[in-house]
Design a protein around this motif. Structure first.
Motif, mmCIF file in Angstrom:
data_model
loop_
_atom_site.group_PDB
_atom_site.id
_atom_site.type_symbol
_atom_site.label_atom_id
_atom_site.label_comp_id
_atom_site.label_asym_id
_atom_site.label_seq_id
_atom_site.Cartn_x
_atom_site.Cartn_y
_atom_site.Cartn_z
ATOM 1 N N LYS A 133 -27.146 127.175 67.070
ATOM 2 C CA LYS A 133 -28.588 127.344 67.276
ATOM 3 C C LYS A 133 -29.041 128.787 67.066
ATOM 4 O O LYS A 133 -30.048 129.051 66.410
ATOM 5 C CB LYS A 133 -28.964 126.868 68.680
ATOM 6 C CG LYS A 133 -30.455 126.943 68.909
ATOM 7 C CD LYS A 133 -30.861 126.537 70.306
ATOM 8 C CE LYS A 133 -32.239 127.101 70.596
ATOM 9 N NZ LYS A 133 -32.669 126.896 71.957
ATOM 10 N N TYR A 144 -31.860 120.512 62.932
ATOM 11 C CA TYR A 144 -32.459 121.037 64.157
ATOM 12 C C TYR A 144 -33.852 120.536 64.417
ATOM 13 O O TYR A 144 -34.760 120.811 63.670
ATOM 14 C CB TYR A 144 -32.488 122.576 64.112
ATOM 15 C CG TYR A 144 -31.242 123.086 64.729
ATOM 16 C CD1 TYR A 144 -31.172 123.266 66.103
ATOM 17 C CD2 TYR A 144 -30.103 123.272 63.983
ATOM 18 C CE1 TYR A 144 -30.003 123.656 66.702
ATOM 19 C CE2 TYR A 144 -28.929 123.665 64.574
ATOM 20 C CZ TYR A 144 -28.888 123.850 65.936
ATOM 21 O OH TYR A 144 -27.720 124.214 66.537
ATOM 22 N N GLU A 176 -35.333 121.598 66.869
ATOM 23 C CA GLU A 176 -35.789 122.681 67.735
ATOM 24 C C GLU A 176 -37.041 123.334 67.131
ATOM 25 O O GLU A 176 -37.088 123.618 65.941
ATOM 26 C CB GLU A 176 -34.642 123.693 67.821
ATOM 27 C CG GLU A 176 -34.582 124.442 69.110
ATOM 28 C CD GLU A 176 -35.487 125.648 69.068
ATOM 29 O OE1 GLU A 176 -36.049 125.969 70.115
ATOM 30 O OE2 GLU A 176 -35.667 126.250 67.998
#
Length: 751
Positions: free
Chosen positions: A411, A452, A454
């Motif tokens: 990440k 991801y 995110e």
């Protein structure tokens, strides 16, 4: 040289390897029983080709989401009589015990297993089959390779109650690995006795014990005449360690660096320790002491330090102990130490955080095995790219691309790397980048978006895509980009800023592209997604950029694409159109976009009957008087009605308003427009306009079409004169001038 490297085309070898891997069945293999890959019997490949096939395969599985891994891939290399392997690099979950087992007959010279967490002690046994040829071995991060499954109790039911326990293998050693010289045991699991494991090795040249805690390293002395490289990253050192290291007199590369954030270290570096290294390790060319705290001042007085031209001569070194070096070091690791900010550092290459060169050296040195350090170095590069100008742009870009590819699931690296890419690809650096390099950037950005969900990564990736010419530069990944963006827009909870950028990108992607692209994107659910966004905004009573971009995207994707127009109608698009008009009567941009879209729908003969309701016709007629966005709204409304009129009086299935009354309002509208109006519209083809010329059923439609052509060719002659000629407009205009039914003013304009 970097410029040339990034610009030159891929080698024929690389292109062929890539093609074969993507088409194994059509090239090297056939499918046995519809599931197992088998090599064609007449194929014989040397190690130069086989190594490349295996290494590229691992790379593709890791970095290309469209590439499908094959369960039986490694079995293609099971017989050394037809396929030879020598040097292979396998990583992560791509490789399992049975894969290594499949190639056990190969005479491997070099085997790198990096972070292969699925490998168990079964693979340790397989390693033994390579023991007579292996020179170089890495088991970095293979955290389960010393575990075997112990099955308590024999019966089936018992096994369900007691699932397999993992048991540490204690009796494995490198006995019989007579040629092994280079070994990486980085991040080895606790509990394995390193000394016992290594004792059988006769002459080690390079050893990496990163992330392993050993209180006694005295056993290293047995290789004092052969060891040239030793890595003890993140090992908490003591005086005993230092004394042992000082006896390894053949060392050329020593790395005792550490991650200063990872845990508490008692050890502090002193002037004496550095002196000891310089005096005893006379062959040293590379030293890494990154992350260490200096217990005492090792620097020369600051007056002297600031004097003279920056020098790498040991005699002038700002770090006192290094004045004893015979020659400058090739590499000196000083990342996250105070020493890297000094003036005179006796090394050709220094990793540190003082300037761009040091930061790039750090990213380069630590990417492969130390993502925790690399992400902080990339963060420093991000600041340099954002605040100053990068002087080594191509190197910076390539290093960030490599880090993002290598650590797809990390990440921190995905966040800092995607942010750095945004600044490294913006317009001021554009000229320095080759097509190939920019494509690599797009690939890693899309990988990031895929892996991801995110918010920060998604936003950075979308922003970076905005630095490219759309759709041209994204054409080679067209489907994939659209799928990813629609995926973002279909999420139930959404970040406002990402939503705005994603809709903007979707709109740009369907602007000025071929119809087959538009049809493909339509089938992915594009129309439905945009209508849902509009629905949400309507419910919130907000007309913002997302609302306007969504209508604009629908306008673009329906252009000469009947399937998408039909979808718009089927998913209650007209209901939303009316609601938006009612809710936002003053929003001119919005009105223009909505009517542009309806113009596209009206061009499709089969769909026009659905527009033939009193409500819709009244709305279009009233919009003829609109002054919104210059003439655009009025012009588009008139265009919609022109196509409807073109179907003749018998298609007019409503009582109110009367056809003649609407025709009168259309004439009045066209006459009110300024013929020299500059336009907010972009035609790729005049075909829908030209079809209104050769007909006598609706003179007003003919007049609207002639006005449109006249305006466009007189205001933008360079763009539209060639288009008019190319699409056969001239003979159509000439024929119309001879038609009795055409109005005089229309003929004048045509002439």
């Amino acid at each position: 040289s970097l410029k040339m490297a990034s610009d030159s085309p891929e080698s024929l070898m690389t292109l062929c390897t890539d093609y074969c891997l993507r088409n194994l069945e059509g090239t090297l293999c056939y499918l046995l029983d519809n599931e197992t890959l088998r090599l064609h019997p007449d194929i014989f490949l040397p190690s130069e080709i086989c190594d490349k096939l295996v290494n590229e395969y691992v790379e593709l599985v890791k970095t290309d989401s469209i590439f499908e891994p094959h369960e039986s891939f490694f079995t293609l290399f099971s017989d050394p009589r037809s396929t030879r392997l020598a040097r292979i690099h396998l990583r992560e979950h791509i490789v399992q015990d049975q894969d290594l087992e499949a190639i056990r007959k190969q005479d491997l010279i070099e085997l790198y297993l990096t972070n292969c967490e699925k490998l168990t002690a079964k693979s340790l046994q397989t390693l033994v089959s390579f023991s007579h040829t292996l020179i170089s071995l890495s088991l970095f991060g293979c955290c389960n390779i010393f575990y075997e499954e112990e099955n308590p109790g024999g019966c089936e039911d018992d096994c369900l109650v007691n699932p397999t326990r993992q048991v540490l293998v204690k009796d494995f050693t490198f006995e019989g690995f007579s040629r092994l010289r280079i070994l990486n045991l980085g991040r080895l699991i606790e509990g394995v006795n390193v000394e016992t494991l290594l004792r059988p090795l006769a002459s080690l040249a390079a050893l990496d014990l990163s992330g392993i805690q050993l209180n006694d390293v005295g056993f290293l002395i047995q290789w004092k005449d052969s060891l040239v490289s030793l890595v003890l990253y993140n090992m908490d050192l003591s005086e005993e360690h230092i004394q042992v290291i000082a006896q390894l007199c053949k060392l050329r590369h020593l790395d005792i660096s550490r991650d200063h954030l990872s845990s508490y270290y008692k050890f502090k570096l002193t002037r004496r320790v550095l002196n000891l290294f310089v005096e005893n390790l006379v062959n040293l060319t590379s030293l890494d002491i990154s992350g260490h705290t200096m217990l005492e001042n090792c620097t020369i007085p600051s007056m002297e330090e600031k004097m003279g031209q920056t020098s790498i001569e040991p005699a002038k070194s700002s770090i006192a102990p290094f004045r004893g070096l015979k020659r400058p070091l090739q590499f000196l690791g000083l990342f996250e130490t105070s020493l890297c900010r000094l003036t005179h550092i006796p090394a050709y290459k220094v990793s540190g955080d003082k300037n761009e060169e040091q930061v790039l050296n750090a990213i380069e040195a630590y990417t492969e095995h130390r993502p925790e350090i690399t992400s902080r170095a990339i963060n420093l590069l991000f600041d340099i790219a954002r605040i100053e100008r990068c002087s080594q742009l191509l190197r910076a870009l390539q290093l960030v691309i490599t880090a993002l590819k290598c650590h797809k699931d990390d990440k921190n690296i995905q966040v800092t790397g995607s942010a750095a890419l945004f600044y490294l690809t913006n317009s001021e650096y554009r000229m320095e980048q080759s097509v190939k390099l920019r494509r690599q950037v797009i690939q890693v950005v899309l990988n990031g978006m895929e892996s991801y969900q995110e918010v920060t990564v998604q936003r950075n990736c979308c922003l970076t895509l905005c630095n490219f010419s759309i759709p041209e530069e994204l054409e080679f990944q067209y489907r994939r980009v659209n799928e990813l963006l629609l995926n973002i827009l279909n999420q139930s909870r959404q970040d406002e800023s990402i939503q705005r950028i994603a809709v903007h990108l979707c709109n740009a992607l369907v602007c000025q592209v071929d119809n087959d692209h538009k049809e493909a994107v339509g089938k992915m659910g594009f129309v439905m997604t945009m209508l849902k966004l509009i629905q949400k905004k309507l419910a919130d009573k907000t007309c913002d950029q997302v609302m306007e971009f969504s209508w604009s995207a629908l306008w673009n994707i329906t252009d000469e694409t009947p399937d998408n127009c039909e979808m718009f109608l089927n998913y209650s698009g007209m209901k939303l159109f009316l609601e938006c008009l009612k809710e936002f009567p003053e929003k001119q941009e919005l009105h223009r976009n909505m009517l542009g879209l309806l113009g596209n729908v009206a061009e499709v003969k089969e769909l026009r009957p659905q527009l033939m309701t009193s409500q819709f016709i009244s709305v279009f007629s009233n919009l003829l008087e609109s002054k919104a966005d210059g003439i655009e709204v009025s012009y588009n409304a008139c265009g919609v009605l022109s196509h409807i009129m073109f179907d003749g009086p018998e298609a007019w299935r409503i009582y109110e308003p009367h056809r003649e009354e609407v025709v009168k309002r259309m004439w009045a509208a066209i006459q009110s427009w300024d013929i020299n109006s500059r336009r907010n519209i972009n035609y790729r083809s005049f075909e829908p306009i030209l079809r209104l010329l050769p007909q006598g059923i609706s003179p007003v439609s003919q007049h609207w079409a002639t006005w449109a052509l006249y305006n466009l060719v007189s205001v933008y002659p360079d763009k539209y004169c060639p288009l008019l000629i190319k699409e056969g407009g001239i003979p159509l205009l000439k024929d119309m001038i001879k038609m009795a039914s055409a109005r005089q003013e229309t003929k004048e304009m045509a002439r």
